[in-house]
Design a protein around this motif. Structure first.
Motif, mmCIF file in Angstrom:
data_model
loop_
_atom_site.group_PDB
_atom_site.id
_atom_site.type_symbol
_atom_site.label_atom_id
_atom_site.label_comp_id
_atom_site.label_asym_id
_atom_site.label_seq_id
_atom_site.Cartn_x
_atom_site.Cartn_y
_atom_site.Cartn_z
ATOM 1 N N SER A 110 65.357 29.397 67.296
ATOM 2 C CA SER A 110 65.349 30.726 67.921
ATOM 3 C C SER A 110 65.759 31.850 66.986
ATOM 4 C CB SER A 110 66.314 30.712 69.111
ATOM 5 O OG SER A 110 66.493 32.028 69.586
ATOM 6 N N ASN A 111 65.065 32.989 67.158
ATOM 7 C CA ASN A 111 65.421 34.239 66.471
ATOM 8 C C ASN A 111 66.283 35.142 67.323
ATOM 9 O OD1 ASN A 111 63.868 34.896 63.849
ATOM 10 N ND2 ASN A 111 62.543 33.612 65.086
ATOM 11 N N CYS A 155 68.480 39.431 61.081
ATOM 12 C CA CYS A 155 67.836 39.581 59.767
ATOM 13 C C CYS A 155 68.783 40.173 58.714
ATOM 14 C CB CYS A 155 66.595 40.448 59.903
ATOM 15 S SG CYS A 155 66.796 41.839 61.022
ATOM 16 N N THR A 156 69.628 41.108 59.123
ATOM 17 C CA THR A 156 70.541 41.754 58.171
ATOM 18 C C THR A 156 71.605 40.762 57.694
ATOM 19 O OG1 THR A 156 70.215 43.699 59.520
ATOM 20 C CG2 THR A 156 71.947 43.828 57.873
ATOM 21 N N HIS A 336 63.402 40.188 53.041
ATOM 22 C CA HIS A 336 62.312 40.444 53.993
ATOM 23 C C HIS A 336 62.811 40.155 55.403
ATOM 24 C CE1 HIS A 336 58.426 40.835 55.719
ATOM 25 N NE2 HIS A 336 57.790 40.780 54.574
ATOM 26 N N ASN A 337 62.887 41.209 56.226
ATOM 27 C CA ASN A 337 63.513 41.036 57.540
ATOM 28 C C ASN A 337 62.692 40.202 58.508
ATOM 29 O OD1 ASN A 337 62.098 43.678 57.165
ATOM 30 N ND2 ASN A 337 62.206 43.715 59.389
ATOM 31 N N GLY A 341 64.270 36.881 57.198
ATOM 32 C CA GLY A 341 65.208 37.214 58.269
ATOM 33 C C GLY A 341 64.743 36.793 59.644
ATOM 34 N N ALA A 342 63.562 36.188 59.781
ATOM 35 C CA ALA A 342 63.088 35.850 61.134
ATOM 36 C C ALA A 342 62.187 34.602 61.098
ATOM 37 C CB ALA A 342 62.394 37.043 61.766
ATOM 38 N N ALA A 343 60.847 34.803 61.052
ATOM 39 C CA ALA A 343 59.950 33.654 61.212
ATOM 40 C C ALA A 343 60.138 32.598 60.115
ATOM 41 C CB ALA A 343 58.494 34.132 61.232
#
Ligand code: NAP
Length: 361
Positions: A110-111, A155-156, A336-337, A341-343
């Motif tokens: 999960s994100n 992401c940060t 890269h957010n 930072g995500a997917a």
């Protein structure tokens, strides 16, 4: 060490497939060597439509990851069971939907922020705290689920902790001050209205500073007797939205035990390599940190997409490592957010889980 290759690509479901992060998942998974997308799901607004109709594709590469004709379903685990579920849901719907999939036996990557700080949920960055994946056993026992939820950080926090982890290992992080310049894609689509962000800086992102401060301590913490003991490091964050499409830039000052020289800090960052590199996971960057020598780097436009294939956008860039008169050392970082930072972060977590034998097929 080469990880075991699955005999057939493992079927996965993407929740929130129509959104900013969901589209990154679909593109990333289109050519993944271990995983293949079987089901796409989103809100009731999109359910029943073809992915090509429900989703306004906003990325380069093959439109809709080649899945334009696949039907988007509602987020219902009984309709679309899968051993692996990638969630790009907003936090609100994630609170109900992710546990439903975990209860039904899926490992949910999960994100969303809904479960990141739960004591039995791993907040995982494989380079930083791969051993925290073992919290899955505690979670299954506590919640009586056959599946589990594994989260990746905000992401940060992700890109910050990537630079702090090697310093924590080499010296010990005592204090961190970070001022961020965050991309507009971090707010989802359509995000901040263009008239609010063009030629402008917005010095507030709701909840972001608290997330960076607490998530970083959890990730740098240690797993002891089935629980995470957070790192004692004090973290202070000031977060800003800036008119950049992709890539969060962060100005970081750190107090390290022993007050090492900037050259020692730069060397610790440059030479760092960790579990995903040793295990040769498909989405692992060859080097987790790319150290730049030019004083004008890193820059989002020049550096954020660096990397080939699955590793594109997965390295964190650091430049301008120098003495800080207040905390000891300071530097600028970029990540890269929506990828690191995500997917990409979730996919790397799933690769680690598979390589460690934690995906039940
Ligand atoms: P987004 O563009 O707004 O997409 C949200 C997705 O969730 C869409 O697919 C939407 O489907 C779906 N959705 C909304 N309400 C739903 C409901 N009630 N039931 C089922 N599905 C629902 O958001 P995003 O930027 O991709 O962010 C997704 C998650 O990732 C968030 O939790 C965010 O905090 C996190 N995240 C984002 C970033 C980033 O840089 N953007 C980075 C790290 C983490 P419809 O199209 O059908 O409405």
């Amino acid at each position: 060490m080469t990880p075991p290759q699955p005999r057939q690509r493992i079927p996965v479901t993407v929740l929130g497939a129509t959104g900013v992060v969901g589209q990154r998942f679909v593109r990333r998974l289109a050519n993944h060597p271990w995983f293949r997308v079987d089901h796409l799901a989103a809100s009731e607004r999109s359910a029943g439509q073809r992915y090509g109709e429900a989703c306004a594709w906003r990325l380069g590469g093959e439109p809709h990851g080649g899945l334009a004709d696949l039907e988007v379903r509602a987020c219902d685990p009984s309709a679309a069971p899968a051993p692996i579920v990638f969630s790009a849901l907003d936090s609100g719907p994630a609170k109900e939907i992710e546990p439903a999939y975990a209860r039904a036996g899926s490992l949910v990557f999960s994100n969303a922020s809904a479960f990141r700080m739960a004591v039995d949920v791993p907040l995982l960055v494989p380079e930083v705290n791969a051993d925290h994946l073992d919290l899955v056993d505690v979670q299954r026992e506590a919640r009586d689920w056959s599946g589990a939820i594994v989260t990746n950080p905000n992401c940060t926090s992700t890109v910050l902790v990537m630079a702090l982890a090697p310093l924590h290992r080499a010296f010990g992080v005592e204090k961190v001050f970070v001022a961020t310049m965050q991309a507009t894609s971090g707010a989802g689509y359509p995000g901040v209205p263009s008239l609010d962000i063009l030629s402008n800086v917005v010095p507030h992102i709701s909840g972001e500073e608290e997330k960076v401060e607490t998530e970083t301590q959890k990730m740098l913490g240690t797993l002891q007797m089935g629980r995470i003991v957070p790192a004692a490091a004090t973290v202070s964050a000031m977060c800003h939205r800036v008119p950049v499409i992709d890539g969060h830039t962060e100005a970081v000052s750190v107090q390290l035990r022993g007050n090492p020289a900037p050259e020692e800090v730069a060397e610790a960052l440059r030479t760092w390599s960790s579990v995903p590199q040793e295990m040769q996971l498909p989405s692992a960057p060859t080097r987790p940190i790319l150290l730049h020598g030019e004083p004008s780097r890193p820059q989002p436009r020049l550096d954020v997409e660096y990397g080939e294939g699955a590793a594109q956008g997965m390295a964190v860039h650091v430049g301008r490592v120098r003495r800080c008169p207040m905390l000891g050392v300071k530097f600028t970082l970029l990540g890269h957010n929506t990828e690191r930072g995500a997917a990409g972060a979730s996919v790397l977590n799933a690769e680690l889980a598979h390589a460690r034998g934690r995906i039940s097929l």
